[in-house]
Design a protein around this motif. Structure first.
Motif, short mmCIF file in Angstrom:
data_model
loop_
_atom_site.label_atom_id
_atom_site.label_comp_id
_atom_site.label_asym_id
_atom_site.label_seq_id
_atom_site.Cartn_x
_atom_site.Cartn_y
_atom_site.Cartn_z
N VAL A 99 105.65 77.63 9.66
CA VAL A 99 106.94 77.67 10.33
C VAL A 99 107.78 76.49 9.83
CG1 VAL A 99 108.14 77.47 12.55
CG2 VAL A 99 106.06 78.85 12.37
N GLY A 100 109.01 76.76 9.45
CA GLY A 100 109.88 75.73 8.89
C GLY A 100 109.98 75.80 7.38
N ASP A 101 109.11 76.58 6.73
CA ASP A 101 109.22 76.76 5.28
C ASP A 101 110.56 77.41 4.94
OD1 ASP A 101 106.75 75.68 4.80
OD2 ASP A 101 105.73 77.59 4.46
N GLU A 102 111.21 76.91 3.89
CA GLU A 102 112.46 77.49 3.44
C GLU A 102 112.22 78.86 2.81
OE1 GLU A 102 115.55 76.33 3.82
OE2 GLU A 102 114.72 74.68 5.01
N PRO A 103 113.23 79.75 2.86
CA PRO A 103 113.06 81.09 2.26
C PRO A 103 112.59 81.06 0.81
CG PRO A 103 115.05 81.03 3.58
CD PRO A 103 114.52 79.62 3.55
N THR A 104 113.11 80.12 0.02
CA THR A 104 112.70 80.05 -1.39
C THR A 104 111.22 79.68 -1.52
OG1 THR A 104 113.55 77.77 -1.45
CG2 THR A 104 114.99 79.53 -2.30
N LYS A 105 110.75 78.81 -0.62
CA LYS A 105 109.33 78.42 -0.66
C LYS A 105 108.46 79.60 -0.23
CE LYS A 105 106.04 74.97 0.99
NZ LYS A 105 105.82 73.73 1.79
N ILE A 106 108.86 80.30 0.81
CA ILE A 106 108.10 81.47 1.26
C ILE A 106 108.01 82.50 0.15
CG2 ILE A 106 108.17 83.47 2.83
CD1 ILE A 106 109.27 81.57 4.97
N SER A 107 109.14 82.77 -0.48
CA SER A 107 109.17 83.75 -1.56
C SER A 107 108.26 83.33 -2.71
CB SER A 107 110.61 83.93 -2.06
OG SER A 107 110.64 84.82 -3.14
N HIS A 108 108.31 82.06 -3.09
CA HIS A 108 107.50 81.55 -4.20
C HIS A 108 106.01 81.67 -3.88
CE1 HIS A 108 106.39 79.10 -7.66
NE2 HIS A 108 105.66 78.34 -6.84
N ILE A 109 105.62 81.24 -2.67
CA ILE A 109 104.20 81.31 -2.28
C ILE A 109 103.72 82.75 -2.24
CG2 ILE A 109 102.61 80.95 -0.34
CD1 ILE A 109 104.18 78.38 0.30
#
Length: 261
Positions: free
Chosen positions: A114-124
């Motif tokens: 929770v708190g991860d940015e959308p770009t980080k979520i997408s990358h992971i």
């Protein structure tokens, strides 16, 4: 012909026609059933937490029944396990690690928080999906905190949809927004019905399997999630000996709603 004879003759004629009509109707009905046998209830079994060792999957592969394996990303045998399971004709999902409420528990490598940015979520998500070859769907590993957050779940499931995969909400928390968010995205999705092995004891797992069967008989399908315990594989084998003809075991994708969530 007197009145009494007329009535008897008429009654016989009507009765004969009724019986004849019933016979024709009955024959037609049975012919219709023979031509269109009723579909058996479908039961999908997911085995989570695969990826640390190939030996974890083997007892379930030896069952020789359709099984869906949820593989954790970035573990020593994640990719090799996916290739082996695929070669055996089974379905594979990414078992995506997500943040639990208990901060003392680690969801493992490749987790979302929770708190991860959308770009980080997408990358992971992109990296994790790529690390589990042949994956056709995704379910959550842990995630009681993460799945309760609509914003982060939306970003996560957008990637799942863009990659043409389906989603199964493991329902590790009652307030999960996973399935509801998937519906918003028109993403093929469903939720877990029964955890099989919260109690790791063969008899208890068999009872959970019977509960799962009851749900399938009532609703037409059911989804059970287990883990790679030897007790779980033995319980499934024992369970199937007596009831296998009552339903059809299928891969996870076979119980998804037609046309998406």
């Amino acid at each position: 012909m007197d009145r009494r004879t007329f009535l008897l003759s008429s009654s016989s004629f009507i009765l004969a026609n009724l019986l004849g009509h019933y016979s024709v109707s009955k024959a037609f009905a049975f012919d219709h059933i023979d031509q269109n046998p009723r579909t058996k209830p479908r039961l999908a079994l997911i085995i989570d937490d695969i990826g640390a060792s190939l030996s974890h999957a083997k007892p379930f592969l030896d069952l020789n029944v359709p099984t869906t394996f949820a593989i954790l990303p970035r573990l020593p045998k994640s990719e090799e396990a996916a290739s082996l399971i695929h070669s055996e004709g089974h379905e594979i999902m990414l078992h995506q690690p997500m943040e639990p409420r208990d901060r003392g528990l680690s969801p493992g490598p490749g987790a979302l928080y929770v708190g991860d940015e959308p770009t980080k979520i997408s990358h992971i998500m992109e990296e994790n999906i790529s690390s589990v070859p042949f994956a056709t769907g995704v379910n959550n590993h842990m995630g009681s905190r993460f799945t309760a957050s609509s914003k982060e779940m939306y970003e996560t499931l957008q990637v799942v949809k863009d990659r043409g995969l389906f989603f199964v909400d493991s329902l590790t928390a009652g307030d999960s927004k996973g399935y509801k968010t998937a519906k918003t995205l028109h993403l093929p999705a469903t939720s877990r019905d029964v955890f099989l092995d919260n109690t790791v004891e063969e008899g208890a797992i068999v009872r959970q399997l019977h509960q799962l069967k009851g749900i399938a008989l009532r609703h037409g399908h059911a989804v059970g999630i287990g883990h790679p315990f030897i007790e779980t594989s033995r319980a499934i084998r024992r369970f199937l000996k007596g009831v296998k003809e009552e339903f059809e075991l299928v891969h996870m994708s076979a119980v998804l709603p037609a046309g998406g969530a």
